[in-house]
Design a protein around this motif. Structure first.
Motif, PDB file in Angstrom:
ATOM      1  N   CYS A   1      -2.272  -3.692  -1.431  1.00 32.19           N
ATOM      2  CA  CYS A   1      -3.392  -2.925  -1.977  1.00 32.19           C
ATOM      3  C   CYS A   1      -3.584  -3.233  -3.456  1.00 32.19           C
ATOM      4  O   CYS A   1      -2.630  -3.578  -4.157  1.00 32.19           O
ATOM      5  CB  CYS A   1      -3.134  -1.427  -1.845  1.00 32.19           C
ATOM      6  SG  CYS A   1      -3.426  -0.778  -0.204  1.00 32.19           S
TER       7      CYS A   1
ATOM      8  N   CYS B   1       0.817  -1.213   0.000  1.00 30.08           N
ATOM      9  CA  CYS B   1       0.000   0.000   0.000  1.00 30.08           C
ATOM     10  C   CYS B   1       0.851   1.262   0.000  1.00 30.08           C
ATOM     11  O   CYS B   1       0.473   2.263  -0.609  1.00 30.08           O
ATOM     12  CB  CYS B   1      -0.936   0.009   1.211  1.00 30.08           C
ATOM     13  SG  CYS B   1      -2.243  -1.237   1.106  1.00 30.08           S
TER      14      CYS B   1
ATOM     15  N   PHE C   1      -3.421   4.875  -2.896  1.00 28.51           N
ATOM     16  CA  PHE C   1      -3.413   4.784  -1.433  1.00 28.51           C
ATOM     17  C   PHE C   1      -2.643   5.951  -0.828  1.00 28.51           C
ATOM     18  O   PHE C   1      -3.080   6.545   0.168  1.00 28.51           O
ATOM     19  CB  PHE C   1      -2.793   3.454  -0.988  1.00 28.51           C
ATOM     20  CG  PHE C   1      -2.750   3.286   0.503  1.00 28.51           C
ATOM     21  CD1 PHE C   1      -3.849   2.818   1.185  1.00 28.51           C
ATOM     22  CD2 PHE C   1      -1.606   3.605   1.226  1.00 28.51           C
ATOM     23  CE1 PHE C   1      -3.820   2.669   2.564  1.00 28.51           C
ATOM     24  CE2 PHE C   1      -1.572   3.460   2.601  1.00 28.51           C
ATOM     25  CZ  PHE C   1      -2.670   2.984   3.264  1.00 28.51           C
TER      26      PHE C   1
END
Length: 160
Positions: free
Chosen positions: A62, A32, A38
């Motif tokens: 992610c 992430c 993100f």
């Protein structure tokens, strides 16, 4: 003839039309902290709680849209993401169910059972709730002693 046709159709569908699925868990996932979507969402976090949440999610994986994913592939390195919360949920749900079951068993032989189901006897309910914390051990004990399940001759069967 119909059963033979159904069997042949089932075998054909089973083996010929559907290829084996080979999922790659991590092919489209990245850490992430390296995902642009993100990082942008983390920069826009307005409260300290949201900033702390994004900081704790930064070491997860992610998707391209910037949302963390739960990985349930059997790898123990991801146990804290799914296994621990799911076991905790099952324990709490079992505790609630066992406490309710214990309460209903405790009031079963009283004169006004239906009234005690509507107007709860609070001291008895608290006692049953506290005793429900040990429900896995109690359930195993009752299962091995035969008290948890009913015998076949105790189960009514409707006539057909």
């Amino acid at each position: 003839m119909r059963r033979l046709f159904a069997l042949i159709l089932t075998i054909c569908l089973w083996f010929s039309f559907v290829p084996t699925a080979a999922a790659e868990f991590y092919s489209n996932l990245s850490p992430c902290s390296e995902t642009p979507a993100f990082v942008e969402k983390a920069k826009n976090a307005s409260t300290p709680q949201a900033q702390a949440r994004f900081e704790s999610y930064s070491d997860l994986l992610c998707g391209p849209e910037g949302y963390p994913r739960l990985i349930t592939d059997g790898n123990l390195s991801h146990a804290n993401e799914f296994l621990i919360p799911s076991v905790l949920f099952l324990y709490i749900a079992g505790w609630i169910g066992w406490a309710g079951r214990s309460y209903l068993i405790a009031i079963r032989d009283e004169k006004k059972t239906e009234e005690k189901e509507i107007i709860i006897d609070v001291p008895l309910a608290i006692k049953c709730s506290l005793a429900g914390a040990t429900w896995p051990i109690a359930a195993l004990g009752q299962l091995t002693s035969g008290k948890l399940t009913a015998k076949d001759n105790e189960i009514p069967i409707s006539p057909r």
